[in-house]
Design an enzyme around this catalytic site. Sequence first.
Site, PDB file in Angstrom:
ATOM      1  CB  CYS A 238      47.137  40.704  40.424  1.00 21.85           C
ATOM      2  SG  CYS A 238      47.031  40.236  42.153  1.00 21.85           S
ATOM      3  NE  ARG A 243      43.183  40.351  40.154  1.00 21.74           N
ATOM      4  CZ  ARG A 243      42.902  41.463  39.487  1.00 21.74           C
ATOM      5  NH1 ARG A 243      42.213  41.404  38.362  1.00 21.74           N
ATOM      6  NH2 ARG A 243      43.292  42.627  39.927  1.00 21.74           N
TER       7      ARG A 243
END
Lengths: 280, 141
Positions: A238, A243
Amino acid sequence: MADYASPDVLVSTDWVEEHIDDPDIVIVESDEDILLYEIGHIRNSVKFDWQTELQDQLIRDYVSRENFEALLSEKGISNDHAVVFYGDRSNWWACYAFWTFKVLGHEKCLIMDGGRQKWVDEGREFVKEVPQRPKTDYKVSVVDESIRAFRDDVVEHINSGRPLVDVRSPKEYSGELLHMEAYPQEGALRGGHIPGAANVPWATAANEDGTFRSADELVEIYEKGQGLSKDQDVIAYCRIGERSSHTWFVLTYLLGFENVKNYDGSWTEWGNLVRAPIEK
Amino acid sequence: MTSVEEIVREFQEADRQGMIDLLKDYSEDLPEVPERVLSLMDRDVNRVHECETPVFIWIEREDGAVTIFADVPGPYPTVRGLVSILVNAFSGLSPQEIESAPPDFISRLGLAQLLGTRRMWGISAVYSRIKSEVGKTEEVS
């Protein structure tokens, strides 16, 4: 309906409530918002701050082996404890802490499905009292970097045509977001994505209530939707690797992919790397 | 109301846990936005879009003194705390006083170490928003 590949790694809010006083487990809250624990947390849970505790404060890296040992000893977590992670934002930060614990070789790690939001929605008890746990003598036995990708691994990965999953928002993936005026420091001089990466925003794997989507739905999203298969080596990334730890968790434990790595350098490394190939 | 310098001092004198406690207090002290203002707020125009968290700002002026209303949902206590610091520092001042507030106010709080730079960008955007809009607000009659 298919079951998750490793269903034992997920526990329910009911299970956690029943095990709050279980001496064999330690409940850990890991949030994006550093105040949530202070305004109320699950009784007997301890707080971890992903930024100031799980990362090295000088070099861009995770906490060192020695500091991790000191940190866990201080917080009263032993090598034998089963650690149950929960947190805000659909367990995004809980998965990040889980992944970091796994890199540092902690054996028994669990996630409370639904995270903090589900506990709130179900009206369960929150307390402000911080538990006083006896200190331990934690020892890291093995550092497992097989679940972590570095930039050279990514270069090799794309050269051999293996799949990557970019879990950022579509606008970050396309490169559009870098031009937002208000985020001059947000990390990268170039926008776009690593060549060949598929775009599956991390939250696709979560339901509205913060729980993970069902095994069938996840198969639909990642295997049928993106053509990924369990025997492939996959790298998820990410912007800074937080994430993508959620997606790493989903692919590894819920779908049973055999070799998934989280590229924590992610876009803030790749988008700044001289001559790194980029696709828009 | 606490002055900018007083707020900077209380944060600079606090240790890590002290800063967390201060932020928590500010978060809890953020005044509720009255119904009258909520009904005037436009969920798009009054949103600080640079903030990942939903933050809505409404600025009014009465007898030359500014009042800032901020709506930040409860599940984001850190952002509530940061916004509450700004509301506390600037409500009651004149637009000129707010416009001339030190540009490094936010960084001098020393919170970047606690929150990380990533979490500070959003609040800097709220600060810029207040400064740039305060001169444009009209007197409430």
